[in-house]
Design an enzyme around this catalytic site. Structure first.
Site, PDB file in Angstrom:
ATOM      1  N   ASP A  98       0.859  -1.180   0.000  1.00 13.92           N
ATOM      2  CA  ASP A  98       0.000   0.000   0.000  1.00 13.92           C
ATOM      3  C   ASP A  98       0.898   1.233   0.000  1.00 13.92           C
ATOM      4  O   ASP A  98       1.765   1.375   0.861  1.00 13.92           O
ATOM      5  CB  ASP A  98      -0.895  -0.017   1.257  1.00 13.92           C
ATOM      6  CG  ASP A  98      -2.220   0.659   1.036  1.00 13.92           C
ATOM      7  OD1 ASP A  98      -2.223   1.764   0.468  1.00 13.92           O
ATOM      8  OD2 ASP A  98      -3.257   0.091   1.442  1.00 13.92           O
ATOM      9  N   ASP A 200      -2.828   4.971  -2.238  1.00 13.05           N
ATOM     10  CA  ASP A 200      -3.783   5.577  -1.322  1.00 13.05           C
ATOM     11  C   ASP A 200      -4.083   7.048  -1.634  1.00 13.05           C
ATOM     12  O   ASP A 200      -3.158   7.815  -1.932  1.00 13.05           O
ATOM     13  CB  ASP A 200      -3.174   5.496   0.090  1.00 13.05           C
ATOM     14  CG  ASP A 200      -4.121   5.944   1.169  1.00 13.05           C
ATOM     15  OD1 ASP A 200      -5.112   5.234   1.410  1.00 13.05           O
ATOM     16  OD2 ASP A 200      -3.885   7.002   1.782  1.00 13.05           O
ATOM     17  N   GLU A 259      -6.369   4.414  -5.753  1.00 11.48           N
ATOM     18  CA  GLU A 259      -7.593   4.749  -5.021  1.00 11.48           C
ATOM     19  C   GLU A 259      -8.004   6.129  -5.535  1.00 11.48           C
ATOM     20  O   GLU A 259      -7.650   7.148  -4.950  1.00 11.48           O
ATOM     21  CB  GLU A 259      -7.356   4.774  -3.507  1.00 11.48           C
ATOM     22  CG  GLU A 259      -8.681   4.875  -2.754  1.00 11.48           C
ATOM     23  CD  GLU A 259      -8.537   5.412  -1.328  1.00 11.48           C
ATOM     24  OE1 GLU A 259      -9.420   5.139  -0.512  1.00 11.48           O
ATOM     25  OE2 GLU A 259      -7.552   6.112  -1.038  1.00 11.48           O
ATOM     26  N   HIS A 331     -11.540  -1.898   3.382  1.00  7.91           N
ATOM     27  CA  HIS A 331     -11.351  -1.574   4.802  1.00  7.91           C
ATOM     28  C   HIS A 331     -11.962  -0.227   5.185  1.00  7.91           C
ATOM     29  O   HIS A 331     -11.908   0.134   6.357  1.00  7.91           O
ATOM     30  CB  HIS A 331      -9.854  -1.586   5.118  1.00  7.91           C
ATOM     31  CG  HIS A 331      -9.131  -0.485   4.402  1.00  7.91           C
ATOM     32  ND1 HIS A 331      -8.957  -0.476   3.037  1.00  7.91           N
ATOM     33  CD2 HIS A 331      -8.576   0.662   4.854  1.00  7.91           C
ATOM     34  CE1 HIS A 331      -8.330   0.627   2.684  1.00  7.91           C
ATOM     35  NE2 HIS A 331      -8.084   1.347   3.773  1.00  7.91           N
ATOM     36  N   ASP A 332     -12.454   0.532   4.209  1.00  6.20           N
ATOM     37  CA  ASP A 332     -13.067   1.836   4.503  1.00  6.20           C
ATOM     38  C   ASP A 332     -14.584   1.803   4.378  1.00  6.20           C
ATOM     39  O   ASP A 332     -15.241   2.833   4.545  1.00  6.20           O
ATOM     40  CB  ASP A 332     -12.576   2.895   3.495  1.00  6.20           C
ATOM     41  CG  ASP A 332     -11.116   3.247   3.671  1.00  6.20           C
ATOM     42  OD1 ASP A 332     -10.604   3.100   4.793  1.00  6.20           O
ATOM     43  OD2 ASP A 332     -10.497   3.669   2.679  1.00  6.20           O
TER      44      ASP A 332
HETATM   45  O1  TEU Z   1      -8.850   6.593   2.098  1.00  6.28           O
HETATM   46  C1  TEU Z   1      -8.955   7.761   1.333  1.00  6.28           C
HETATM   47  C2  TEU Z   1     -10.135   8.540   1.576  1.00  6.28           C
HETATM   48  O2  TEU Z   1     -10.788   8.473   2.570  1.00  6.28           O
HETATM   49  C3  TEU Z   1     -10.374   9.476   0.540  1.00  6.28           C
HETATM   50  O3  TEU Z   1      -9.804   9.315  -0.633  1.00  6.28           O
HETATM   51  C4  TEU Z   1     -11.442  10.445   0.686  1.00  6.28           C
HETATM   52  O4  TEU Z   1     -12.637   9.825   0.353  1.00  6.28           O
HETATM   53  C5  TEU Z   1     -11.205  11.626  -0.218  1.00  6.28           C
HETATM   54  O5  TEU Z   1      -9.966  12.141   0.104  1.00  6.28           O
HETATM   55  C6  TEU Z   1     -12.241  12.666  -0.030  1.00  6.28           C
HETATM   56  O6  TEU Z   1     -11.699  13.857  -0.367  1.00  6.28           O
HETATM   57  C7  TEU Z   1      -7.561   6.178   2.273  1.00  6.28           C
HETATM   58  C8  TEU Z   1      -7.499   4.902   3.079  1.00  6.28           C
HETATM   59  O7  TEU Z   1      -8.121   3.875   2.359  1.00  6.28           O
HETATM   60  C9  TEU Z   1      -8.061   5.130   4.426  1.00  6.28           C
HETATM   61  O8  TEU Z   1      -8.103   3.963   5.198  1.00  6.28           O
HETATM   62  C10 TEU Z   1      -7.231   6.181   5.098  1.00  6.28           C
HETATM   63  O9  TEU Z   1      -7.816   6.527   6.322  1.00  6.28           O
HETATM   64  C11 TEU Z   1      -7.072   7.432   4.250  1.00  6.28           C
HETATM   65  O10 TEU Z   1      -6.762   7.143   2.903  1.00  6.28           O
HETATM   66  C12 TEU Z   1      -5.939   8.260   4.759  1.00  6.28           C
HETATM   67  O11 TEU Z   1      -4.743   7.609   4.511  1.00  6.28           O
END
Ligand code: TEU
Length: 561
Positions: A98, A200, A259, A331-332
């Site tokens: 990751d 990420d 992502e 996981h989110d």
């Molecule tokens: O998630 C990313 C995330 O939450 C976003 O892309 C968000 O929806 C976007 O920025 C809205 O503006 C990742 C991981 O998967 C998550 O577990 C982490 O908490 C987060 O990044 C921070 O590293």
């Protein structure tokens, strides 16, 4: 579409903290992943993505990295990771890591140096800005609540930016030296056997500059604005992403999956086309439905028809340009079966229905750990039981908006990231066989009710056995080409709560049908059935071209034309 080594494979996401604990400390570890490789191989998994396991204070459960070159001792050692690479290779499997490079941890050495010398060179790796009239430099809100700016201790009027938690300072991608350090680190892991990376929060790396005084209209009473608004305005991310591709993934021929939230659908070719920034990106179309800038309490849950429409739209958008990565959860997110299937309809049959809809799409399917046994959400009764920083923040947002404690908990239970993070349920022994110690997060008690790997391995009708059949079908040489590369064409798209789509390949026509409701339904097929390739129920009732689908029945049919 040009064929790539990873096309036709099946991926699996591991959230190491909750996967399998070999030490008894209540936290899963990398040795635990190695130990379960044969389980994954037997299921048909080819590639595994491991959520962050590097040195971290775990403020955001590892998405806050303090040392990119070293595993956190709670997860194991670098040698454990190298062993996992080697063991995976022996089995013809691939491991991707990751890549969390929008931000690091505030406990990272460079950030610590920056705090000590806020006007010196270390601070240039971050965004340090002067406030405006005694306030934060602008009105952006952090994704986990409060301002995205925190004052640099010991200074009068200097702040650092953190789009996420205050313990996750953003890295300054505008600084070429920062970028070079990131690329060096990526190559370090690729040179040691990582097959690639999941990347990420990557859309966050490009900021709408200048930061100071860059306020947007507020979207809540707090006067602030979600940082997602800024992402839409920021231009020029492609320069960074193209550079990263050329200096890391491309020369290694490695796999990368972004992502990518908030990308313009018209940019699909730039992102995952022939010379795209990434090999693939996740389809988050479904997960975005109903989101509301005010917070989870104002969010609307996705309906079956919205789910279907979102899938069809994403499929249409990707077309033959590139291969999206297809998920029902991660996981989110809450567990897919708990979120997309109405609670009163949740059963093994409806779980298999959802799995079929995921696996028969055009794309690269990712199973999130536990999905293969139909793991469900695990609601909590009080805010004290929540670990997820995002859910805790949303609880308070809901309370501030006037919801009672009970109402706020109810909302949080729908979306909490803890739902997917409860330990994997391996068997019926204590703590579902995840650990011999005290698990770091509560275990869903339904492991005693057949939702565990050991029970399902023995049962040919289990959700797990069905996933194996789905994977086997995708890999069956007779159908693989159509299922991987064949066109996706919706059928009867106006029929509420029906999912029906063609996968058309060279001289082969596969039809996928899924009845997204409890009541049976009869539909008229446009051609004769040649063969039933997969069925989540023992029988299919057909009378010529008329087929009657039971509630949540899903079938894959080979058609005469
Ligand atoms: O998630 C990313 C995330 O939450 C976003 O892309 C968000 O929806 C976007 O920025 C809205 O503006 C990742 C991981 O998967 C998550 O577990 C982490 O908490 C987060 O990044 C921070 O590293």
């Amino acid at each position: 579409m040009e064929k790539k080594w990873w096309h036709g494979k099946v991926a699996y996401q591991i959230y190491p903290k909750s996967f399998y604990d070999t030490t008894g400390n209540g936290i899963g570890d990398i040795k635990g992943v190695t130990k379960k490789l044969d389980y994954l191989k037997d299921m048909g998994i080819d590639l595994i993505w491991i959520s962050p396991c590097f040195v971290s204070p775990l403020a955001d459960e590892g998405y806050d990295i303090a040392d990119y070159y070293k595993l956190d001792p709670r997860f194991g050692t670098n040698e454990d990771m190298f062993e996992l690479f080697a063991e995976a290779k022996k089995r013809g499997m691939y491991v991707i890591l990751d890549l969390v490079v929008n931000h690091c941890s505030d406990e990272h050495e460079e950030f610590q140096k920056a705090l000590k010398d806020p006007y010196g060179p270390s601070a240039k790796h971050f965004y340090f800005e002067k406030g405006v009239d005694g306030h934060e430099p602008n009105n952006w809100r952090s994704c986990f609540g409060g301002s995205a700016w925190t004052k640099v201790p010991g200074t009068e009027d200097l702040y650092y930016l953190h789009i996420f938690h205050r313990k996750q300072p953003d890295l300054n991608w505008e600084n070429p030296e920062t970028r070079e350090r990131i690329y060096k680190m990526i190559n370090w892991w690729l040179d040691r056997g990582a097959a690639g990376f999941r990347i990420d929060a990557i859309m966050n790396i490009k900021k709408d500059l200048p930061l100071r005084g860059n306020n947007y209209p507020a979207d809540r009473d707090d006067g602030m604005v979600t940082s997602a608004t800024m992402i839409h305005k920021a231009k020029g991310i492609g320069v960074f992403l193209g550079e990263m591709r050329d200096k890391t993934f491309k020369p290694h021929g490695s796999f990368s999956v972004g992502e990518v939230f908030d990308a313009d659908p018209n940019q699909i070719n730039e992102f995952i086309g022939e010379n795209g920034y990434f090999s693939s990106m996740f389809d988050f179309n479904e997960t975005n439905i109903g989101k509301d800038n005010r917070g989870w309490y104002a969010r609307k849950q996705c309906t079956p028809d919205q789910y279907r429409d979102a899938v069809y739209a994403a499929q249409k958008n990707a077309g033959d340009v590139g291969m999206m990565s297809i998920i029902i959860e991660n996981h989110d997110e809450p567990r897919g079966v708990s979120y997309y299937i109405p609670a009163e309809d949740l059963s093994d049959t409806s779980k298999k229905f959802l799995a079929t809809m995921q696996f028969m799409q055009k794309g690269f399917p990712f199973i999130y750990q536990g999905q293969e046994i139909g793991m469900e959400d695990c609601p909590v009764k009080s805010v004290d039981e929540i670990d997820d920083i995002s859910a805790i923040d949303e609880y308070h947002v809901a309370r501030k908006a006037g919801l009672t404690d009970e109402e706020a908990i109810k909302v949080v239970n729908i979306y909490s990231r803890d739902n997917a993070r409860t330990p994997v349920q391996w068997d019926e022994s204590e703590n579902a066989g995840f650990t011999t110690g005290k698990p770091w997060l509560h275990v869903n008690p339904n492991y005693k009710k057949g939702i565990n790997v050991a029970a399902q391995e023995k049962d040919p009708d289990s959700v797990l056995s069905y996933y194996k059949k789905l994977i086997a079908l995708r890999k069956n040489p007779e159908y693989q080409d159509t299922l991987v590369y064949g066109a996706f064409e919706p059928l009867l798209a106006d029929e509420s709560r029906l999912m029906a789509f063609w996968r058309r390949g060279k001289g082969q026509n596969l039809l996928v049908l899924g009845n997204f409701r409890r009541e049976e339904r009869t539909i008229e097929l446009p051609a004769d059935i040649r063969k039933v390739l997969l069925n989540n129920l023992p029988e299919l009732s057909a009378d010529g071209r008329k087929v009657t689908l039971q509630g949540y029945q899903a079938v894959v049919l080979e058609m005469a034309e």
